[in-house]
Design an enzyme around this catalytic site. Structure first.
Site, mmCIF file in Angstrom:
data_model
loop_
_atom_site.group_PDB
_atom_site.id
_atom_site.type_symbol
_atom_site.label_atom_id
_atom_site.label_comp_id
_atom_site.label_asym_id
_atom_site.label_seq_id
_atom_site.Cartn_x
_atom_site.Cartn_y
_atom_site.Cartn_z
ATOM 1 N N HIS A 138 0.818 -1.222 0.000
ATOM 2 C CA HIS A 138 0.000 0.000 0.000
ATOM 3 C C HIS A 138 0.849 1.269 0.000
ATOM 4 C CE1 HIS A 138 0.419 -0.211 4.519
ATOM 5 N NE2 HIS A 138 0.452 1.092 4.379
ATOM 6 N N ASP A 168 0.049 -7.508 1.157
ATOM 7 C CA ASP A 168 0.568 -6.161 1.438
ATOM 8 C C ASP A 168 2.091 -6.131 1.465
ATOM 9 O OD1 ASP A 168 0.229 -3.463 1.768
ATOM 10 O OD2 ASP A 168 0.016 -3.549 3.945
ATOM 11 N N SER A 245 4.639 2.318 8.014
ATOM 12 C CA SER A 245 4.306 1.188 7.153
ATOM 13 C C SER A 245 5.481 0.799 6.268
ATOM 14 C CB SER A 245 3.105 1.532 6.266
ATOM 15 O OG SER A 245 1.941 1.672 7.040
#
Length: 401
Positions: A138, A168, A245
């Site tokens: 993402h 992901d 992230s």
């Protein structure tokens, strides 16, 4: 005489505004230093001011190189060791304006663009000295330009070698040589209570270090509100914020045990990471093939328990009651899917796959993933109180499922 001089100098330190120096000189360590310091040195340094009474750091460390590792705690040691291999990723993508397209046809809106450039920031870490970087899918999703920033100030243009939204995980390539790299750990050996150290770029604050513990292992995607992901998670209370992230979750020795990926929106101090063993399995396939195919049956599932079975059986619209207390209820069969092709129906209950009892939907998903694409699974199903056996050959998960 020497003792009197030392006492006089101590008094001078206390009464000349140098209280901290006086306190230090009166400590056991300071007294030991006083005894070992020649009086000539005292006289010379007293003339330089109270501050000169303390030991000079440059003299004590004159033999050490400028970049010597300073003794510290294990967290600082891990940060110093791994930090250079953690990168900031700036991704640029074109997105449509959120405004109603009809507004752009009005004469008073001619200057507004229907598309604009959106920039996002995430983290990543270098897994190969020639420039392979692991991050979250993402972080780079839909990106047209990816720039990678190293801790030493260097900036590289990056190319996305492959991205897998289902887990992901993504891999970026930059053109570099002898780049700093991380050391990979074994996420299968991680236990609740183990130390967890996160390094990343939350809110654009580069190379931020946070620490906590592993709170739990094996959290399912359904448990953390990410039902569309096919991976289990490590749970940690190390602070993970937007921008973290794709950064590494590390053990006490500085080995990567996870890829930080999610924040639990309904609580504070609860974050999640993809186990590094699973992440590297996906990364290797992305590096080799540029994509990952996931196995697919084509069903949407509901985990049964006695309370749910009781509620469903009270539904007057239900044609036949459920006769099992646990298993996985098929809530929907996707048209054209492998499940539909062999005759599975909404309302069927899966109780066994390849001889293994089934208790929840996550277990079904794990068995399908482990089988891979094109493998035949034997499903034991309860329909209208009767046992039925189905042989289902797994297909390829559609991108929009």
């Amino acid at each position: 005489m020497a003792r009197l001089l030392r006492q006089t100098l101590l008094a001078m330190a206390l009464f000349s505004g140098g209280l901290a120096y006086g306190v230090w000189l009166s400590s056991p360590r300071g007294q030991e230093w006083l005894q070992q310091t020649p009086l000539a040195s005292w006289s010379q340094r007293t003339s330089e001011g109270v501050g000169s009474l303390l030991p000079r750091p440059e003299a004590a460390n004159s033999a050490a190189p400028a970049d010597a590792v300073r003794p510290s705690n294990f967290i600082a040691a891990v940060a110093q060791k791994v930090g250079p291999a953690v990168v900031r990723i700036d991704a640029t993508r074109t997105v449509a304006s959120p405004l109603d397209p009809e507004l752009f046809n009005q004469p008073f809106f001619p200057q507004l663009p229907q598309e604009f450039q959106q920039e996002g920031t995430g983290s990543g870490f270098i897994i190969d000295a020639d420039g392979l970087i692991l991050t979250n899918a993402h972080v780079v999703e839909g990106s047209e330009r990816v720039r990678v920033h190293l801790l030493d100030g260097r900036t590289f243009e990056g190319k996305v070698k492959g991205s897998d939204p289902v887990t992901d995980i993504a891999v970026i390539q930059i053109e570099g040589e002898n780049l700093p790299t991380v050391t990979l750990g074994n996420s299968d050996q991680v236990r609740p209570g183990d130390w967890a150290i996160a390094i990343g770029n939350p809110l654009g604050l580069d190379n931020t270090v946070t620490v906590g513990i592993i709170s739990a292992v094996g959290r399912s995607s359904g448990q953390i509100g990410a039902a569309n992901k096919r991976v289990t998670f490590l749970q940690t209370d190390a602070a993970i914020n937007p921008g973290n992230s794709g950064g590494p979750l590390l053990d006490a020795e500085g080995r990567v045990i996870g890829v930080n990926t999610a924040i639990f929106q309904r609580a504070q101090g609860v974050g999640f990471a993809i186990p590094i063993n699973r992440a590297m399995e996906i990364a290797e396939r992305l590096i080799r093939d540029g994509r990952v195919e996931h196995a697919f049956l084509g069903i949407r599932m509901i985990t049964l328990n006695p309370d749910l079975v009781a509620r469903l059986n009270r539904d007057p619209a239900r044609l036949s009651p459920l006769t099992v207390q646990e298993g996985v209820l098929i809530g929907e069969v996707v048209p054209g899917s492998p499940a539909e092709q062999v005759g599975l129906r909404e309302g069927d209950v899966i109780v066994e796959i390849d001889g293994q009892p089934i208790r929840d939907a996550e277990q079904v998903q794990q068995l399908v993933d482990a089988a891979g694409v094109g493998k035949t699974l034997t499903l034991r199903v309860i329909r209208d109180g009767q046992v039925r056996i189905f042989q289902v050959k797994t297909g390829v998960l559609p991108p929009d499922f």
